[in-house]
Design a protein around this motif. Structure first.
Motif, mmCIF file in Angstrom:
data_model
loop_
_atom_site.group_PDB
_atom_site.id
_atom_site.type_symbol
_atom_site.label_atom_id
_atom_site.label_comp_id
_atom_site.label_asym_id
_atom_site.label_seq_id
_atom_site.Cartn_x
_atom_site.Cartn_y
_atom_site.Cartn_z
ATOM 1 N N LEU A 1 0.830 -1.199 0.000
ATOM 2 C CA LEU A 1 0.000 0.000 0.000
ATOM 3 C C LEU A 1 0.869 1.254 0.000
ATOM 4 N N LEU A 2 1.979 1.216 0.725
ATOM 5 C CA LEU A 2 2.901 2.350 0.738
ATOM 6 C C LEU A 2 3.493 2.584 -0.649
ATOM 7 N N TRP A 3 3.893 1.502 -1.325
ATOM 8 C CA TRP A 3 4.432 1.634 -2.682
ATOM 9 C C TRP A 3 3.360 2.161 -3.646
ATOM 10 N N LEU A 4 2.145 1.703 -3.494
ATOM 11 C CA LEU A 4 1.057 2.195 -4.331
ATOM 12 C C LEU A 4 0.841 3.685 -4.112
ATOM 13 N N TYR A 5 0.848 4.102 -2.847
ATOM 14 C CA TYR A 5 0.653 5.518 -2.535
ATOM 15 C C TYR A 5 1.812 6.365 -3.065
ATOM 16 N N ALA A 6 3.032 5.864 -2.947
ATOM 17 C CA ALA A 6 4.191 6.599 -3.459
ATOM 18 C C ALA A 6 4.101 6.776 -4.975
ATOM 19 N N SER A 7 3.705 5.715 -5.667
ATOM 20 C CA SER A 7 3.575 5.836 -7.134
ATOM 21 C C SER A 7 2.442 6.775 -7.494
ATOM 22 N N LEU A 8 1.361 6.771 -6.724
ATOM 23 C CA LEU A 8 0.261 7.702 -6.964
ATOM 24 C C LEU A 8 0.716 9.141 -6.756
ATOM 25 N N CYS A 9 1.553 9.372 -5.741
ATOM 26 C CA CYS A 9 2.090 10.713 -5.488
ATOM 27 C C CYS A 9 2.982 11.180 -6.636
ATOM 28 N N VAL A 10 3.801 10.283 -7.155
ATOM 29 C CA VAL A 10 4.689 10.645 -8.261
ATOM 30 C C VAL A 10 3.884 11.020 -9.505
ATOM 31 N N VAL A 11 2.901 10.198 -9.844
ATOM 32 C CA VAL A 11 2.080 10.474 -11.040
ATOM 33 C C VAL A 11 1.281 11.752 -10.855
ATOM 34 N N SER A 12 0.624 11.885 -9.702
ATOM 35 C CA SER A 12 -0.193 13.067 -9.458
ATOM 36 C C SER A 12 0.676 14.330 -9.388
ATOM 37 N N GLY A 13 1.842 14.214 -8.747
ATOM 38 C CA GLY A 13 2.759 15.354 -8.687
ATOM 39 C C GLY A 13 3.267 15.750 -10.065
ATOM 40 N N GLY A 14 3.550 14.760 -10.896
ATOM 41 C CA GLY A 14 4.004 15.062 -12.258
ATOM 42 C C GLY A 14 2.935 15.776 -13.075
ATOM 43 N N LEU A 15 1.706 15.284 -12.966
ATOM 44 C CA LEU A 15 0.610 15.931 -13.705
ATOM 45 C C LEU A 15 0.334 17.333 -13.185
ATOM 46 N N SER A 16 0.334 17.517 -11.871
ATOM 47 C CA SER A 16 0.066 18.860 -11.339
ATOM 48 C C SER A 16 1.222 19.807 -11.684
ATOM 49 N N GLY A 17 2.460 19.293 -11.706
ATOM 50 C CA GLY A 17 3.597 20.123 -12.129
ATOM 51 C C GLY A 17 3.475 20.533 -13.592
ATOM 52 N N PHE A 18 3.008 19.612 -14.436
ATOM 53 C CA PHE A 18 2.792 19.927 -15.853
ATOM 54 C C PHE A 18 1.777 21.054 -16.002
ATOM 55 N N PHE A 19 0.648 20.949 -15.276
ATOM 56 C CA PHE A 19 -0.381 21.983 -15.378
ATOM 57 C C PHE A 19 0.083 23.297 -14.764
ATOM 58 N N TRP A 20 0.873 23.233 -13.711
ATOM 59 C CA TRP A 20 1.431 24.443 -13.111
ATOM 60 C C TRP A 20 2.303 25.161 -14.143
ATOM 61 N N TRP A 21 3.130 24.401 -14.820
ATOM 62 C CA TRP A 21 4.036 24.942 -15.833
ATOM 63 C C TRP A 21 3.268 25.628 -16.963
ATOM 64 N N HIS A 22 2.075 25.090 -17.270
ATOM 65 C CA HIS A 22 1.267 25.642 -18.363
ATOM 66 C C HIS A 22 0.242 26.667 -17.887
ATOM 67 N N GLY A 23 0.400 27.158 -16.656
ATOM 68 C CA GLY A 23 -0.419 28.282 -16.203
ATOM 69 C C GLY A 23 -1.658 27.924 -15.406
ATOM 70 N N ALA A 24 -1.775 26.724 -14.894
ATOM 71 C CA ALA A 24 -2.938 26.351 -14.075
ATOM 72 C C ALA A 24 -2.457 25.899 -12.694
ATOM 73 N N PRO A 25 -2.071 26.855 -11.826
ATOM 74 C CA PRO A 25 -1.489 26.490 -10.542
ATOM 75 C C PRO A 25 -2.488 25.859 -9.562
ATOM 76 N N PHE A 26 -3.789 26.081 -9.774
ATOM 77 C CA PHE A 26 -4.777 25.531 -8.838
ATOM 78 C C PHE A 26 -4.870 24.007 -8.901
ATOM 79 N N VAL A 27 -4.421 23.425 -9.988
ATOM 80 C CA VAL A 27 -4.438 21.969 -10.119
ATOM 81 C C VAL A 27 -3.558 21.339 -9.030
ATOM 82 N N ALA A 28 -2.453 21.975 -8.705
ATOM 83 C CA ALA A 28 -1.550 21.448 -7.677
ATOM 84 C C ALA A 28 -2.244 21.407 -6.312
ATOM 85 N N GLY A 29 -3.028 22.419 -6.002
ATOM 86 C CA GLY A 29 -3.756 22.433 -4.733
ATOM 87 C C GLY A 29 -4.777 21.312 -4.655
ATOM 88 N N PHE A 30 -5.537 21.132 -5.728
ATOM 89 C CA PHE A 30 -6.517 20.051 -5.743
ATOM 90 C C PHE A 30 -5.838 18.678 -5.721
#
Length: 168
Positions: A30-59
């Motif tokens: 479960l810890l490994w699953l959560y870590a991989s979920l954090c990496v994927v979600s963090g990568g996607l929110s970083g992508f949207f932050w870079w393209h001008g949508a910073p609120f995605v990171a908060g959600f």
């Protein structure tokens, strides 16, 4: 109709019942699953932050927090178990729920098995004088009656293995 299961096992200590939760994933997995979920979600929110949508990171952070709380609740109960050992004289009961362990020992002559409530799917209650404990949380309701009868047969000195369970 299929035969009822035999829940007890013979062990060097005597007759033993070990009842555990049916968990499909261990806390480590479960810890490994959560870590991989954090990496994927963090990568996607970083992508949207870079393209001008910073609120995605908060959600994304709120989502990860909610999922993390749910995973912690699951992991706390993943190791829940009930273990009963009857050595011919003493019935030892150990119940672990959310990391808290409760141990009781009952003398063979003073313990009473209340399996009547188990007929309706409730837990089996072991009582002796001023102490009692409910067991069978991790069993299907129809198997709690079998557990109560097996314990009662063992306490009466009538344990016959498969013969006790098939009489249910």
């Amino acid at each position: 109709m299929s035969a009822a299961p035999v829940l007890a096992q013979s062990s060097p200590k005597g007759l033993e019942w070990c009842l555990r939760r049916n968990c499909s994933i261990t806390p480590r997995q479960l810890l490994w699953l959560y870590a991989s979920l954090c990496v994927v979600s963090g990568g996607l929110s970083g992508f949207f932050w870079w393209h001008g949508a910073p609120f995605v990171a908060g959600f994304s952070g709120l989502e990860l927090l909610a999922v993390g709380v749910a995973f912690v609740c699951y992991a706390r109960h993943a190791a829940d178990r009930e273990r009963l050992v009857f050595d011919g004289r003493v019935l030892s009961v150990e119940v672990e729920l959310a990391g808290r362990v409760e141990r009781l020992e009952f003398d063979r002559s003073s313990v009473r098995v209340d399996a009547s409530a188990a007929e309706a799917g409730a837990l089996v209650v072991l009582q002796a004088r001023d102490r009692s404990i409910a067991i069978g949380r991790h069993l299907r309701p129809e198997h709690r009656r079998v557990l109560g009868r097996e314990i009662q047969s063992a306490l009466c000195g009538q344990w016959l293995g498969r013969g006790v369970a098939s009489a249910v």
